[in-house]
Design a protein around this motif. Sequence first.
Motif, PDB file in Angstrom:
ATOM      1  N   PHE A 130       0.873  -1.173   0.000  1.00  0.00           N
ATOM      2  CA  PHE A 130       0.000   0.000   0.000  1.00  0.00           C
ATOM      3  C   PHE A 130       0.907   1.220   0.000  1.00  0.00           C
ATOM      4  O   PHE A 130       1.639   1.458   0.960  1.00  0.00           O
ATOM      5  CB  PHE A 130      -0.907  -0.019   1.233  1.00  0.00           C
ATOM      6  N   LEU A 131       0.884   1.965  -1.084  1.00  0.00           N
ATOM      7  CA  LEU A 131       1.785   3.114  -1.234  1.00  0.00           C
ATOM      8  C   LEU A 131       1.233   4.348  -0.512  1.00  0.00           C
ATOM      9  O   LEU A 131       0.167   4.294   0.099  1.00  0.00           O
ATOM     10  CB  LEU A 131       2.003   3.393  -2.715  1.00  0.00           C
ATOM     11  N   ASP A 132       1.949   5.454  -0.604  1.00  0.00           N
ATOM     12  CA  ASP A 132       1.553   6.671   0.113  1.00  0.00           C
ATOM     13  C   ASP A 132       0.336   7.335  -0.526  1.00  0.00           C
ATOM     14  O   ASP A 132       0.108   7.214  -1.739  1.00  0.00           O
ATOM     15  CB  ASP A 132       2.720   7.651   0.164  1.00  0.00           C
ATOM     16  N   PRO A 133      -0.455   8.051   0.270  1.00  0.00           N
ATOM     17  CA  PRO A 133      -1.717   8.636  -0.205  1.00  0.00           C
ATOM     18  C   PRO A 133      -1.546   9.698  -1.285  1.00  0.00           C
ATOM     19  O   PRO A 133      -0.511  10.359  -1.389  1.00  0.00           O
ATOM     20  CB  PRO A 133      -2.306   9.258   1.071  1.00  0.00           C
ATOM     21  N   LEU A 134      -2.601   9.858  -2.056  1.00  0.00           N
ATOM     22  CA  LEU A 134      -2.633  10.821  -3.149  1.00  0.00           C
ATOM     23  C   LEU A 134      -3.083  12.200  -2.693  1.00  0.00           C
ATOM     24  O   LEU A 134      -2.981  13.162  -3.458  1.00  0.00           O
ATOM     25  CB  LEU A 134      -3.569  10.318  -4.251  1.00  0.00           C
ATOM     26  N   GLY A 135      -3.607  12.296  -1.465  1.00  0.00           N
ATOM     27  CA  GLY A 135      -3.942  13.608  -0.918  1.00  0.00           C
ATOM     28  C   GLY A 135      -5.335  13.744  -0.346  1.00  0.00           C
ATOM     29  O   GLY A 135      -5.520  14.370   0.695  1.00  0.00           O
ATOM     30  N   PHE A 136      -6.330  13.153  -0.998  1.00  0.00           N
ATOM     31  CA  PHE A 136      -7.711  13.416  -0.578  1.00  0.00           C
ATOM     32  C   PHE A 136      -8.281  12.297   0.290  1.00  0.00           C
ATOM     33  O   PHE A 136      -7.903  11.138   0.168  1.00  0.00           O
ATOM     34  CB  PHE A 136      -8.608  13.654  -1.802  1.00  0.00           C
ATOM     35  N   ASN A 137      -9.201  12.678   1.151  1.00  0.00           N
ATOM     36  CA  ASN A 137      -9.903  11.748   2.034  1.00  0.00           C
ATOM     37  C   ASN A 137     -11.345  11.642   1.550  1.00  0.00           C
ATOM     38  O   ASN A 137     -12.123  12.583   1.690  1.00  0.00           O
ATOM     39  CB  ASN A 137      -9.855  12.259   3.476  1.00  0.00           C
ATOM     40  N   ASN A 138     -11.690  10.504   0.994  1.00  0.00           N
ATOM     41  CA  ASN A 138     -13.041  10.316   0.461  1.00  0.00           C
ATOM     42  C   ASN A 138     -13.851   9.479   1.429  1.00  0.00           C
ATOM     43  O   ASN A 138     -14.117   8.300   1.201  1.00  0.00           O
ATOM     44  CB  ASN A 138     -12.980   9.633  -0.907  1.00  0.00           C
ATOM     45  N   THR A 139     -14.238  10.089   2.524  1.00  0.00           N
ATOM     46  CA  THR A 139     -14.971   9.347   3.538  1.00  0.00           C
ATOM     47  C   THR A 139     -16.450   9.232   3.186  1.00  0.00           C
ATOM     48  O   THR A 139     -16.998  10.033   2.434  1.00  0.00           O
ATOM     49  CB  THR A 139     -14.818  10.011   4.917  1.00  0.00           C
ATOM     50  N   TYR A 140     -17.071   8.203   3.723  1.00  0.00           N
ATOM     51  CA  TYR A 140     -18.522   8.055   3.590  1.00  0.00           C
ATOM     52  C   TYR A 140     -19.224   9.140   4.402  1.00  0.00           C
ATOM     53  O   TYR A 140     -18.702   9.638   5.398  1.00  0.00           O
ATOM     54  CB  TYR A 140     -18.984   6.703   4.130  1.00  0.00           C
ATOM     55  N   THR A 141     -20.421   9.442   3.984  1.00  0.00           N
ATOM     56  CA  THR A 141     -21.261  10.346   4.757  1.00  0.00           C
ATOM     57  C   THR A 141     -22.715  10.054   4.417  1.00  0.00           C
ATOM     58  O   THR A 141     -22.997   9.308   3.479  1.00  0.00           O
ATOM     59  CB  THR A 141     -20.918  11.817   4.452  1.00  0.00           C
TER      60      THR A 141
END
Length: 306
Positions: A130-141
């Motif tokens: 699992f590589l490093d994040p791309l920047g955004f947090n796409n959480t459920y809501t």
Amino acid sequence: MNRINKKLFSSSVILMSLILILAACGSSKDTAGANSGKEITMGSKNFTENILVAEMMAQLIEAKTDIKVNRKLNLGGSNVVWTALKNNEIQLYPDYTGTVVANYYQEKTGTAEETLERAKELVKQDKLVFLDPLGFNNTYTLAVTKSTAEKYNLKTYSDLAKVSPDLVLGVEFEFLDRDDGYPGVQKLYNMNFKTAKGMDHGIMYQAIKGGETDVTNAYSTDAQIKANDLVILEDDKQFFPPYYAAPIIRQDTLDQYPEIADVLKTMNDSITEEDMQDLNGKVDIEGLKEDQVAHDFLVEKGLIES
């Protein structure tokens, strides 16, 4: 054939030979990447954002290496793509920290940093990286229309739970069954809707806009939230974990092509939630193609040339 015609014929043959040799050299150079024998398959889940990010990853690899990238995009839900990765039907795709920890390994999440580190550690048992994040947090809501929010004075999930028996829930099919989806929310908040319907991601917004449902699940980066003037309710008991997007790849693929990690690293922290909402909107609302939207974004960020 007289002497002059023979000379002209000989000159023509020599000229044509030179042209063919030069053309062959140029062709060999142009197709070096295609004939390198290096080849991988990129996968994605079945929603716009994941297809877009997968396309960005594929185009970046193609632009910066001599690896040919086949595409198996829009494969299906999380478990479908996850199984395809472990079975080597695909070699990489974008996924989310909370999904990896809570859905695939049924473990508890924590802060953004804790969940990322746990995701990186857990996937090792399946020989994945699992590589490093791309920047955004796409959480459920969870979201409702303004009229529903005003009618029931809804601001939080706890408010929603109190009136849930009077309302219809319309969510993605997999959200109905995932531990980090409706079953977990239902248990924590004691939500019991009049009806809970499963449907495709794109249909959810049509359903709530048309009054067929009252509540829908959404991703925080969905363009349709703003387009449909929906109200995002507060997860006041903080049920949903962080869902930071990042590439996930097979270890054997990375061993074979270590340059992939270096190339994808240039995307680290390059996409914000606002960027992703805008990109999703270009596809879902404006009707543009994912590959073109992905290309334009990479060019805009200076990651590839136009």
